[in-house]
Design a protein around this motif. Structure first.
Motif, short mmCIF file in Angstrom:
data_model
loop_
_atom_site.label_atom_id
_atom_site.label_comp_id
_atom_site.label_asym_id
_atom_site.label_seq_id
_atom_site.Cartn_x
_atom_site.Cartn_y
_atom_site.Cartn_z
N ASP A 172 27.45 5.86 30.15
CA ASP A 172 28.01 4.90 30.71
C ASP A 172 27.74 3.48 30.72
O ASP A 172 27.80 2.64 30.50
CB ASP A 172 29.09 5.52 31.91
CG ASP A 172 29.80 6.57 31.95
OD1 ASP A 172 30.37 6.80 30.77
OD2 ASP A 172 29.61 7.55 32.58
N THR A 173 26.41 4.01 31.48
CA THR A 173 25.77 2.10 31.97
C THR A 173 25.30 1.62 30.34
O THR A 173 25.57 0.57 31.12
CB THR A 173 24.67 2.41 33.07
OG1 THR A 173 24.69 3.21 34.17
CG2 THR A 173 24.11 1.53 33.45
N ALA A 174 24.91 2.87 30.26
CA ALA A 174 24.15 1.99 28.59
C ALA A 174 25.20 1.05 28.01
O ALA A 174 25.14 0.39 27.38
CB ALA A 174 23.30 2.87 28.17
N ALA A 175 26.52 2.15 27.59
CA ALA A 175 27.07 1.57 26.71
C ALA A 175 28.68 0.17 27.77
O ALA A 175 29.15 -0.51 26.74
CB ALA A 175 28.35 2.83 27.05
N GLN A 176 27.51 -0.32 28.41
CA GLN A 176 28.33 -1.77 28.95
C GLN A 176 28.16 -2.63 28.18
O GLN A 176 26.83 -2.97 27.48
CB GLN A 176 28.13 -2.19 30.68
CG GLN A 176 28.52 -0.84 31.45
CD GLN A 176 27.86 -1.43 32.50
OE1 GLN A 176 28.34 -1.71 33.67
NE2 GLN A 176 26.68 -1.03 32.73
N GLY A 177 28.74 -3.93 28.18
CA GLY A 177 28.58 -4.78 27.41
C GLY A 177 28.14 -5.89 28.36
O GLY A 177 26.93 -6.27 29.15
N GLY A 178 26.32 -6.81 27.53
CA GLY A 178 25.83 -7.40 28.17
C GLY A 178 23.86 -6.76 27.86
O GLY A 178 23.14 -7.26 28.62
N VAL A 179 23.83 -5.04 28.20
CA VAL A 179 22.86 -4.67 27.44
C VAL A 179 21.78 -4.96 26.73
O VAL A 179 22.51 -4.51 25.22
CB VAL A 179 23.47 -2.67 28.32
CG1 VAL A 179 21.66 -2.16 28.30
CG2 VAL A 179 23.87 -2.92 29.78
N ASP A 180 20.52 -5.23 27.15
CA ASP A 180 19.40 -5.09 25.85
C ASP A 180 19.43 -3.82 25.31
O ASP A 180 19.22 -2.72 26.15
CB ASP A 180 18.93 -6.11 26.32
CG ASP A 180 17.67 -4.90 27.36
OD1 ASP A 180 16.51 -4.18 27.14
OD2 ASP A 180 18.27 -5.36 28.34
N SER A 181 19.02 -3.73 24.46
CA SER A 181 18.66 -2.93 23.34
C SER A 181 17.58 -1.58 23.93
O SER A 181 17.27 -1.05 23.87
CB SER A 181 17.69 -3.56 21.84
OG SER A 181 17.07 -3.49 21.96
N VAL A 182 16.49 -2.33 24.70
CA VAL A 182 15.56 -1.58 25.28
C VAL A 182 16.03 -0.62 26.16
O VAL A 182 15.81 1.05 26.79
CB VAL A 182 14.37 -2.34 25.26
CG1 VAL A 182 13.34 -1.52 26.12
CG2 VAL A 182 13.76 -3.10 23.49
N SER A 183 16.19 -1.70 27.18
CA SER A 183 17.52 -0.47 28.33
C SER A 183 18.41 0.06 27.47
O SER A 183 17.71 1.37 28.46
CB SER A 183 17.94 -1.55 29.35
OG SER A 183 17.46 -2.76 29.76
#
Length: 437
Positions: free
Chosen positions: A38-49
Motif C-alpha cells: 500500500d505504501t509503495a502504491a502511493q503517488g510520488g514514490v520513487d522507483s528505488v523506494s
C-alpha cells in the motif's frame, strides 16, 4: 453445528487460546509487511523506494503466509487430537463426519477472525516502524509516507481465515477417518521432491562466482528445501533415532518407550525444531560471512545488498517468533494432556521428581534429534556458499551462531516441557486420574 461451535468456544475459551495467539501473530506479520504494498502504491514514490518496499512485502509476506498456516495447523492438530473422545461421542450421538468438520472449522474460523481483528492495530504500528527502519538505513526515501490500506487488511484477514479453515479441516479429517496416514504417497512425493530440489539448489552454488550478487540465493534455498524435506520425514527420523538409541536407567528406558509410542504426535514439534535450526543457522551464518567479506574488501554495500541483509534478518526473526510460539503451544498442550498418565505413574510409586526426569529425558532426545537434522540441512547450504565466497570450508562465525540457535531451541523446549509438567504434577494423583478418566 455452528451454534454448537460457538458454545464450545464460550464454555472452554482456554482451549482456543493457542489458536488465537497463532492467528493474531500471523495476521500481524502479514498485515505489517503487506502494508508496504500500500505504501509503495502511493503517488510520488520513487522507483528505488517502491522496489525496496515491494520486495520486502513479497518475500516476507510469503514466508509469513506459510508460517501462519503451519502455526495454526500445529495448534489445531493437537487440539483436535485431544478432543477425539468428544468427537467420537458426537458421532455416536448421530453427528456425521461432515457436521463434525463444519463444527471444528467454524470454531477455527471464528477464533482466527478475532485474532485477525485484534492484529490490525499492532500491524499498523509495526508497519510504520518498519518503514522508519528502511528510511533510517537509506533504503527508502524520507519523503515516503506510510499507508495502511486494502492490500494489507484483505491479505491479513483472508490468509489467516483460509489458513485456519484449511488447517482445521485437515486436522479433523484425520480424526474422523480414524486412521493414520503418515506415509502416504503425496507426503513421500513432497519429501523426496524437497530433498532432491534442495541438493540441486545447494550444489548449483558452485556454478556462481564469488562476486555474484545472487550467490547466497541457491545455497539458502537449498538449506531451506532440505530442512523441509527432513521435517516432512520427522516421524521416520525420530523412529530411526529411537531404534538406535540406548539409554540406561529407568528414566531413559521409559522416555524412549514413551517417545516411540507418541512419535506421530511429536512430529510437529520435531518439524519445528528442524526448520528453526536449519533456517536460522544457515541464514545468519551466510549473512555474517557476506557482511565480513564486504567489509574486508573495503567496498560499500549497495542498496540491493542492504535489502537482502534486512530481509534475511527479518525472516529469521519472524521464524524465531513463530517457531517459539508453535513449540510452546504444542509442548504445553501435549504435556497438559498427559495429566492422567502422570497421575498413574505416581500412583504406581513414581515420585514427582522421577516423572520430571522422564519428561526431561524425552525433551532432550527430541531436541537433540531436531537440532542434529537441522544442522545437517544448514551445513548443506553453508559449506557451498563459504567455499565459493571465501575459499574456506566452514566459516569461523558458524559455531557461535549455531550455539546461540541451539540455546534458544533448548531453552524453549526444555523450559516449556518441564514448567508445564511441574504445573500438572501439582494436582494430586488421584484427582488427576479421576478428572482425565
Amino acid at each position: 453445528m455452528f451454534v454448537l461451535a460457538m458454545r464450545s468456544i464460550r464454555q472452554r475459551p482456554g482451549r482456543f487460546l493457542a489458536t488465537l495467539l497463532s492467528a493474531f501473530l500471523g495476521a500481524a506479520v502479514i498485515m505489517t509487511f503487506n502494508s508496504m504494498h500500500d505504501t509503495a502504491a502511493q503517488g510520488g514514490v520513487d522507483s528505488v523506494s517502491a522496489n525496496t518496499l515491494t520486495t520486502a512485502a513479497s518475500v516476507v509476506g510469503g514466508y509469513g503466509s506459510l508460517l501462519v498456516f503451519f502455526a495454526v495447523a500445529s495448534t489445531l492438530t493437537v487440539n483436535v487430537r485431544q478432543r477425539s473422545a468428544e468427537l467420537e461421542l458426537l458421532r455416536c450421538s448421530g453427528a456425521t463426519p461432515a457436521q463434525l468438520k463444519r463444527m471444528v472449522v467454524g470454531e477455527a474460523v471464528a477464533v482466527a477472525l478475532v485474532g485477525a481483528v485484534l492484529a490490525i492495530g499492532p500491524a499498523m504500528l509495526g508497519g510504520r516502524a518498519l518503514l522508519d527502519m528502511f528510511q533510517d538505513s537509506g533504503q527508502v526515501a524520507g519523503s515516503v509516507d506510510y499507508s495502511f490500506g486494502p492490500v494489507a487488511l484483505m491479505t491479513g484477514v483472508d490468509i489467516t481465515l483460509l489458513a485456519a479453515a484449511g488447517a482445521a479441516f485437515l486436522a479433523v479429517r484425520r480424526v474422523t477417518r480414524g486412521q493414520r496416514q503418515r506415509h502416504g504417497r503425496a507426503r513421500r512425493f513432497l519429501t523426496y521432491g524437497a530433498l532432491v530440489a534442495g541438493v540441486v539448489s545447494a550444489s548449483s552454488t558452485f556454478l556462481f562466482s564469488s562476486t555474484d550478487e545472487a550467490l547466497m540465493a541457491p545455497s539458502a534455498y537449498g538449506a531451506i528445501l532440505l530442512s523441509v524435506g527432513l521435517a516432512l520425514s520427522a516421524p521416520r527420523l525420530l523412529e530411526g533415532v529411537l531404534d538406535r538409541l540406548r539409554l540406561s536407567g529407568a528414566a531413559g528406558w521409559l522416555a524412549v518407550r514413551n517417545l516411540r509410542e507418541r512419535a506421530g504426535h511429536l512430529a510437529g514439534i520435531l518439524m519445528s525444531l528442524i526448520l528453526f535450526t536449519a533456517v536460522a543457522t544457515a541464514t545468519l551464518t551466510m549473512q555474517s560471512v557476506e557482511s565480513d567479506a564486504v567489509e574486508a574488501s573495503g567496498l560499500v554495500k549497495s542498496v540491493d545488498a542492504k535489502n537482502l541483509e534486512t530481509l534475511n534478518l527479518t525472516v529469521v526473526g519472524i521464524i524465531v517468533v513463530f517457531v517459539c510460539v508453535m513449540l510452546v503451544n504444542s509442548l504445553y498442550a501435549a504435556t497438559t494432556y498427559r495429566a492422567r498418565e502422570f497421575g498413574q505413574q505416581r500412583l504406581a510409586g513414581a515420585t514427582p521428581g522421577q516423572v520430571l526426569g522422564v519428561v526431561g529425558v524425552e525433551t532432550l532426545v527430541l531436541t537433540a534429534t531436531g537440532v542434529f537434522f537441522g544442522t545437517v540441512a544448514a551445513l548443506a547450504g553453508i559449506v557451498p556458499f563459504t567455499v565459493v565466497r571465501t575459499d574456506a570450508v566452514l566459516p569461523g562465525q558458524a559455531f557461535g551462531i549455531w550455539l546461540a540457535v541451539v540455546a534458544v531451541a533448548s531453552a524453549v523446549t526444555l523450559g516449556t516441557s518441564l514448567a508445564t509438567a511441574r504445573k500438572v504434577l501439582r494436582t494430586p494423583a488421584t484427582e488427576a486420574v479421576g478428572l482425565a478418566a
